[in-house]
Design an enzyme around this catalytic site. Structure first.
Site, PDB file in Angstrom:
ATOM      1  CD  GLU A 147      -2.694   1.288   2.532  1.00 47.82           C
ATOM      2  OE1 GLU A 147      -3.029   2.397   2.991  1.00 47.82           O
ATOM      3  OE2 GLU A 147      -3.053   0.199   3.027  1.00 47.82           O
ATOM      4  CD  GLU A 152      -3.773   7.533   5.066  1.00 47.10           C
ATOM      5  OE1 GLU A 152      -4.749   6.788   5.270  1.00 47.10           O
ATOM      6  OE2 GLU A 152      -2.653   7.345   5.569  1.00 47.10           O
TER       7      GLU A 152
END
Length: 459
Positions: A147, A152
């Site tokens: 990932e 974010e």
């Protein structure tokens, strides 16, 4: 199944020199050029590129929203993609949102991926993200697939410090030396609030490193040359989503609807997303139709057949038709083109044949697609259709009459059959040796049958 005892070659119009040994089509590209983008200028989301992840099961970290494919939760407006999270009851969840990805539509290895994004007000409990997953997911489970979080925002520590409109992070999550999850996370406090104004978020990916930037200024970088970073030398696909809430040990750490105080609807706007090539970039797109035995169908690649006398160890990338037992050539009018496979079989014995590839092929890009072919016969003999992998072995699907799960009328006319590849559940699609097989158990009456227009699709 017994070993092939003879071979029969049928000449058709096939393309020579096609190599099928890749998971998807990889295109080498000019360094410095924008080689893929979505500017979101259309009236609706381009579903040839974007796929909705639909569900409300928490997504592995206790998210509270149900992600839908409704236009209320994702749409284009004023030249932007809008992902809209809402506080509303839906399918047992207290919130709705959307999660978009390009898996099986677009992936790439190495290059600079950048998006211009305006985040919503995240206070408190909204969790937007622009990130990537390894293109081998979910066949390869997380975190082994790798990932890569480009940006974010909305973390629990920023909530506590009152900086959640400025604090962002980039991260790598992967299976380390001991196949256990490892994470590398870098935090950055932007000089200004990032909600409701557009900013550029970027990852620059080379075989040596991954570098993350905000508005062109790098704030995180990791070397990826060690063996434990092997995930980051394979294709990845991008995702965009707005989550709501998560478990205590996860990102937001607000795990009940009553704890979520953010204002809704919460809208993440994406002006554009672009991939710029470097000297190592390759773009991976879904595999087009694979022609096994077809003449007029528009296929992107086709199997080349070797002359009938070619020894098995000299087939190379070519194929041949092996008649295993109790079949002799017959004649019939094709369903398309000039050739078809047509056979006669005597009563009292089993029969079968297969299309054998000289070299094992990785055809995993077709494992969620379909096998298509046309068939005609007047016989009611119970048949089965199969594929074979070198290590997974043979996998078969019963082929009945028109009332069967997979079947066709036995009226002597051409009929098309379409079988989901998922039904060949014993086959390893990374190691395919025979791309089409047909067989029948012993039967009581002579049989004649014809096959034509055989091809694989990736969806």
């Amino acid at each position: 199944m017994t070993k092939p005892v003879c071979c029969l070659h049928f000449l058709a119009v096939f393309t020579a020199g096609i190599i099928l040994g890749t998971h998807s089509h990889a295109q080498e590209l000019k360094s410095g050029a924008v080689v893929w983008s979505d500017e979101f200028n259309g009236d609706s989301l381009d579903t040839a590129i974007w796929v909705h992840d639909v569900g409300g099961h928490g997504w592995g970290n206790g998210q509270l929203e149900f992600n839908t494919d409704r236009p209320e939760n994702s749409y284009t407006k004023d030249g932007c993609l809008v992902i809209e999270a809402r506080r509303e009851p839906f399918e047992g969840n207290a919130f709705t949102s959307a999660r978009l990805h390009t898996k099986d539509r677009f992936a790439f290895r190495y290059g600079t991926l950048e998006a211009r994004i305006a985040f919503p007000d995240t206070a408190d409990g909204v969790w937007p993200a622009f990130w990537m997953l390894g293109a081998n997911f979910p066949g390869t489970s997380w975190p082994k697939c790798g990932e890569l979080d480009i940006v974010e925002i909305g973390h629990k520590d920023a909530i506590k410090s009152g900086t959640q409109h400025r604090t962002i992070n980039s991260a790598l999550h992967f299976a380390g030396d001991d196949e256990e999850k490892e994470s590398l996370v870098e935090w950055f406090d932007a000089p200004t609030d990032l909600h409701d104004s557009f900013h550029n978020y970027r990852v620059e990916w080379t075989p040596e490193s991954l570098t993350f930037s905000l508005d062109g200024k790098p704030f995180a970088s990791w070397k990826i040359t060690e063996e434990k970073y092997s995930e980051y030398h394979k294709p990845f696909f991008p995702l965009l989503n707005v989550a709501v809430g998560s478990w205590d040990h996860s990102y937001v750490a607000l795990d009940t609807p009553g704890e979520i105080t953010a204002e809704f609807p919460a809208k993440m706007r994406v002006d554009w997303i672009r991939l710029t090539a470097n000297e190592h970039t390759s773009v991976h797109r879904p595999a087009g139709p694979l022609g096994v035995f077809t003449e007029k169908r528009n296929v992107e690649k086709a199997i080349e057949f070797a002359p009938a006398s070619t020894p098995q160890d000299e087939l190379g990338e070519r194929a041949t038709v092996y008649l295993w037992n109790n079949l002799v050539e017959a004649s019939a009018k094709p369903s398309e083109g000039n050739e078809c496979w047509s056979f006669k079989a005597s009563a009292g014995e089993w029969f079968g044949f297969g299309v054998y590839l000289g070299e094992v092929r990785d055809l995993s890009s077709y494992d969620k697609g379909h096998l298509h072919f046309r068939i005609k016969t007047k016989s009611n003999v119970a048949m089965k259709v199969g594929v074979e992998s070198s290590f997974g072995g043979e996998s078969w699907v019963p082929l009945g009459d028109e009332n069967a799960k997979v079947g066709f009328p036995r009226d002597g006319k051409w009929h098309e059959v379409r079988i989901p590849m998922a039904q060949f559940d014993a086959a390893d699609f990374e190691e395919i040796q025979q791309v089409f097989m047909l067989a029948a158990d012993p039967f009581t009456a002579p049989t004649e049958l014809s096959i034509d227009d055989v091809w694989w699709s990736a969806n």
